[in-house]
Structure formats: C-alpha cells, structure tokens
Write a protein that holds these residues in place. Structure first.
Motif, PDB file in Angstrom:
ATOM      1  N   LEU A  79       0.847  -1.186   0.000  1.00 52.19           N
ATOM      2  CA  LEU A  79       0.000   0.000   0.000  1.00 52.19           C
ATOM      3  C   LEU A  79       0.885   1.240   0.000  1.00 52.19           C
ATOM      4  O   LEU A  79       1.885   1.289   0.716  1.00 52.19           O
ATOM      5  N   VAL A  80       0.524   2.214  -0.803  1.00 53.99           N
ATOM      6  CA  VAL A  80       1.279   3.459  -0.886  1.00 53.99           C
ATOM      7  C   VAL A  80       0.473   4.572  -0.228  1.00 53.99           C
ATOM      8  O   VAL A  80      -0.722   4.744  -0.503  1.00 53.99           O
ATOM      9  N   ILE A  81       1.123   5.309   0.684  1.00 53.34           N
ATOM     10  CA  ILE A  81       0.526   6.485   1.312  1.00 53.34           C
ATOM     11  C   ILE A  81       1.359   7.693   0.909  1.00 53.34           C
ATOM     12  O   ILE A  81       2.580   7.695   1.077  1.00 53.34           O
ATOM     13  N   VAL A  82       0.728   8.706   0.366  1.00 56.65           N
ATOM     14  CA  VAL A  82       1.466   9.882  -0.097  1.00 56.65           C
ATOM     15  C   VAL A  82       1.282  11.037   0.877  1.00 56.65           C
ATOM     16  O   VAL A  82       0.201  11.287   1.392  1.00 56.65           O
ATOM     17  N   LEU A  88      -3.774  12.494  -8.397  1.00 57.37           N
ATOM     18  CA  LEU A  88      -3.540  12.275  -9.822  1.00 57.37           C
ATOM     19  C   LEU A  88      -2.373  11.309 -10.036  1.00 57.37           C
ATOM     20  O   LEU A  88      -2.235  10.725 -11.107  1.00 57.37           O
ATOM     21  N   HIS A  89      -1.518  11.152  -9.020  1.00 58.82           N
ATOM     22  CA  HIS A  89      -0.397  10.227  -9.128  1.00 58.82           C
ATOM     23  C   HIS A  89      -0.812   8.781  -8.875  1.00 58.82           C
ATOM     24  O   HIS A  89       0.010   7.872  -9.029  1.00 58.82           O
ATOM     25  N   ALA A  90      -2.043   8.548  -8.489  1.00 59.62           N
ATOM     26  CA  ALA A  90      -2.479   7.202  -8.120  1.00 59.62           C
ATOM     27  C   ALA A  90      -2.217   6.201  -9.233  1.00 59.62           C
ATOM     28  O   ALA A  90      -1.707   5.103  -8.988  1.00 59.62           O
ATOM     29  N   ALA A  91      -2.555   6.549 -10.461  1.00 58.33           N
ATOM     30  CA  ALA A  91      -2.409   5.603 -11.572  1.00 58.33           C
ATOM     31  C   ALA A  91      -0.960   5.177 -11.745  1.00 58.33           C
ATOM     32  O   ALA A  91      -0.671   4.006 -12.025  1.00 58.33           O
ATOM     33  N   ASP A  95       0.192   1.350 -11.340  1.00 56.93           N
ATOM     34  CA  ASP A  95       0.826   0.691 -12.481  1.00 56.93           C
ATOM     35  C   ASP A  95       2.217   0.164 -12.125  1.00 56.93           C
ATOM     36  O   ASP A  95       2.691  -0.807 -12.709  1.00 56.93           O
ATOM     37  N   ALA A  96       2.881   0.827 -11.174  1.00 56.68           N
ATOM     38  CA  ALA A  96       4.227   0.409 -10.767  1.00 56.68           C
ATOM     39  C   ALA A  96       4.203  -0.772  -9.803  1.00 56.68           C
ATOM     40  O   ALA A  96       5.265  -1.306  -9.456  1.00 56.68           O
ATOM     41  N   ALA A  98       1.716  -1.028  -6.872  1.00 57.18           N
ATOM     42  CA  ALA A  98       0.976  -0.863  -5.617  1.00 57.18           C
ATOM     43  C   ALA A  98      -0.365  -1.581  -5.675  1.00 57.18           C
ATOM     44  O   ALA A  98      -1.011  -1.623  -6.724  1.00 57.18           O
ATOM     45  N   ASP A  99      -0.781  -2.138  -4.550  1.00 60.21           N
ATOM     46  CA  ASP A  99      -2.095  -2.771  -4.454  1.00 60.21           C
ATOM     47  C   ASP A  99      -3.167  -1.781  -4.012  1.00 60.21           C
ATOM     48  O   ASP A  99      -4.353  -2.044  -4.176  1.00 60.21           O
ATOM     49  N   ASP A 100      -2.735  -0.662  -3.447  1.00 60.45           N
ATOM     50  CA  ASP A 100      -3.683   0.373  -3.040  1.00 60.45           C
ATOM     51  C   ASP A 100      -2.928   1.683  -2.907  1.00 60.45           C
ATOM     52  O   ASP A 100      -1.704   1.703  -2.712  1.00 60.45           O
ATOM     53  N   PHE A 101      -3.664   2.791  -2.994  1.00 57.79           N
ATOM     54  CA  PHE A 101      -3.079   4.133  -2.962  1.00 57.79           C
ATOM     55  C   PHE A 101      -3.930   4.989  -2.044  1.00 57.79           C
ATOM     56  O   PHE A 101      -5.141   5.086  -2.219  1.00 57.79           O
ATOM     57  N   LEU A 102      -3.293   5.583  -1.027  1.00 51.90           N
ATOM     58  CA  LEU A 102      -4.020   6.390  -0.060  1.00 51.90           C
ATOM     59  C   LEU A 102      -3.308   7.717   0.133  1.00 51.90           C
ATOM     60  O   LEU A 102      -2.095   7.817  -0.018  1.00 51.90           O
ATOM     61  N   THR A 103      -4.075   8.734   0.494  1.00 57.49           N
ATOM     62  CA  THR A 103      -3.496  10.040   0.784  1.00 57.49           C
ATOM     63  C   THR A 103      -3.243  10.168   2.281  1.00 57.49           C
ATOM     64  O   THR A 103      -3.748   9.389   3.091  1.00 57.49           O
ATOM     65  N   ALA A 104      -2.457  11.170   2.654  1.00 62.27           N
ATOM     66  CA  ALA A 104      -1.985  11.304   4.027  1.00 62.27           C
ATOM     67  C   ALA A 104      -3.101  11.556   5.029  1.00 62.27           C
ATOM     68  O   ALA A 104      -2.919  11.343   6.225  1.00 62.27           O
TER      69      ALA A 104
END
Length: 224
Positions: A79-82, A88-91, A95-96, A98-104
């Motif tokens: 999981l990526v947390i930014v 907009l960077h989620a895609a 694609d790289a 990550a199984d999930d994308f979350l904001t801070a």
C-alpha cells in the motif's frame, strides 16, 4: 481481531515515524526498515502481512523505482501512502505495482482495514516451496535442497538462490543481484557476487548456476 505484522518504508516522507506510531498504537506490529535486506528475514519467514510505502516530496521518480523493485521481489500486498501529492499520481503508483493508494489524511483504521482486505483477497499461501532446475527451497522452514540433498547457504546466498529459482529462465545482472542483497544505492566490492556464486556452485554443481557472458547469471538445467 488478528494482529498484523506490517513493514513500513519511507521515501522522503516526514510523516513516516508518525505513521509508525499510529499503526502501532492500534495494537499492530510495525517494523520500520531502510534497506531491503533489513526486511527480508521476516518476509522469508512468512511473518509479514503487508508492506506500506510512505512517500513524500514533489519528485516521485525514486519512489516509483523503489516500488517497482519491491514489487519484483516481494509477494506481499503493498500500500502506498502519499504525504503531499495529488491523487492524480495514483495511476502511476498502481501501475508500478501498488495494491492500493491512499493520501496522508486517511485514518489509520482505514489503512488497516484496507490491509486486511488485501490479505483476504490474496490467494498466496503463507508458506510455499520454490522448485526449479534441481533446487528446492521451502519458504516456511528455509530448508534448501539440491538434487534432494540438503545444503546450507548463508543468508545472502539464500537471497541469490531465491531470486534465481523464482525466475529460472531469467538472467540476473550483477547489479540486480547486488540490489537484492544490499538494496538500491549500495556500492559493493567488484567481486562480491562472483564470490557468492562460486560458493553456491561448490554446494551444488559447477553448472548449477550459469554465467551468461557479458550479461549475468541464471540457473542451469539440473544435471542428469
């Protein structure tokens, strides 16, 4: 509720320690690591449920490279947390690998709920056996056999064997094997990989690991 063991890694993220404390406060085991080899013993033992990559800063290129590298060698939900970037960077992160994308601003409880969801959906068993070209690695017990005879590689030698056996038809460059052992950015001695390969050939067979001249190394066919 079952306790999770989470690995957490940061790429220029000021909130890394904050996330570690928040997740640990919810009665989870959270291990902070800075280089891949620090995480591998727990991963290889099947003692990790997921990895969280916390990303900060405006330049995401290094974070995307790190994610791609982790995805190649780790079979865990990632999981990526930014920290401070647009969704907009989620895609790009998905694609790289990550199984999930979350904001801070995501609540830590939601992060854990998403981890549990990813773990439920994973059809990979907690332990498995890698078998290729006469080599057999039990990922639960860390028992290694060559032609059914037990061998005893060191921790770093085992990392090389695991990489080669996981993708037996792939040729790994010296630089790629150095990254597996030491993580990105580490400058190893020029003959480090050759020394490990020589030791592994002594345990197995001189043709167990082939040298592809000018490229790197791969597993060879099992001797008859």
């Amino acid at each position: 509720m079952i306790e999770l063991h989470l690995l957490i890694h940061g790429e220029g993220a000021l909130s890394l320690e904050l996330w570690r404390r928040c997740l640990a406060r919810l009665c989870q085991r959270v291990t902070l690591f800075h280089r891949v080899e620090q995480a591998m013993p727990a991963v290889e033992a099947g003692d990790v449920n997921a990895l969280i990559l916390v990303v900060g800063g405006a330049d995401i290129s290094d974070s995307l490279k790190t994610l791609s590298y982790l995805r190649e060698f780790l079979e865990l939900p990632i999981l990526v947390i930014v920290d401070a970037m647009s969704s907009l960077h989620a895609a790009r992160f998905l694609d790289a690998g990550a199984d999930d994308f979350l904001t801070a601003d995501t609540d830590a409880r939601e992060v854990l709920a998403r981890v549990r969801c990813k773990c439920r959906r994973s059809d990979k068993p907690p332990g498995r056996v890698i078998s290729a070209c006469g080599l057999r690695i039990d990922m639960t017990t860390m028992e290694v056999r060559w032609q059914e005879h037990p061998i005893h590689p060191s921790a770093k030698e085992l990392l090389i064997l695991k990489a080669l056996a996981s993708q037996p038809y792939r040729v790994f460059t010296k630089a790629q094997l150095e990254q597996i052992l030491y993580g990105a950015g580490f400058c190893a001695k020029s003959n480090t990989i050759q020394v490990f390969i020589h030791a592994l050939r002594k345990m197995t067979h001189r043709d167990a690991i082939l040298t592809v001249r000018g490229v790197g190394y791969c597993l060879g066919p099992a001797p008859a």
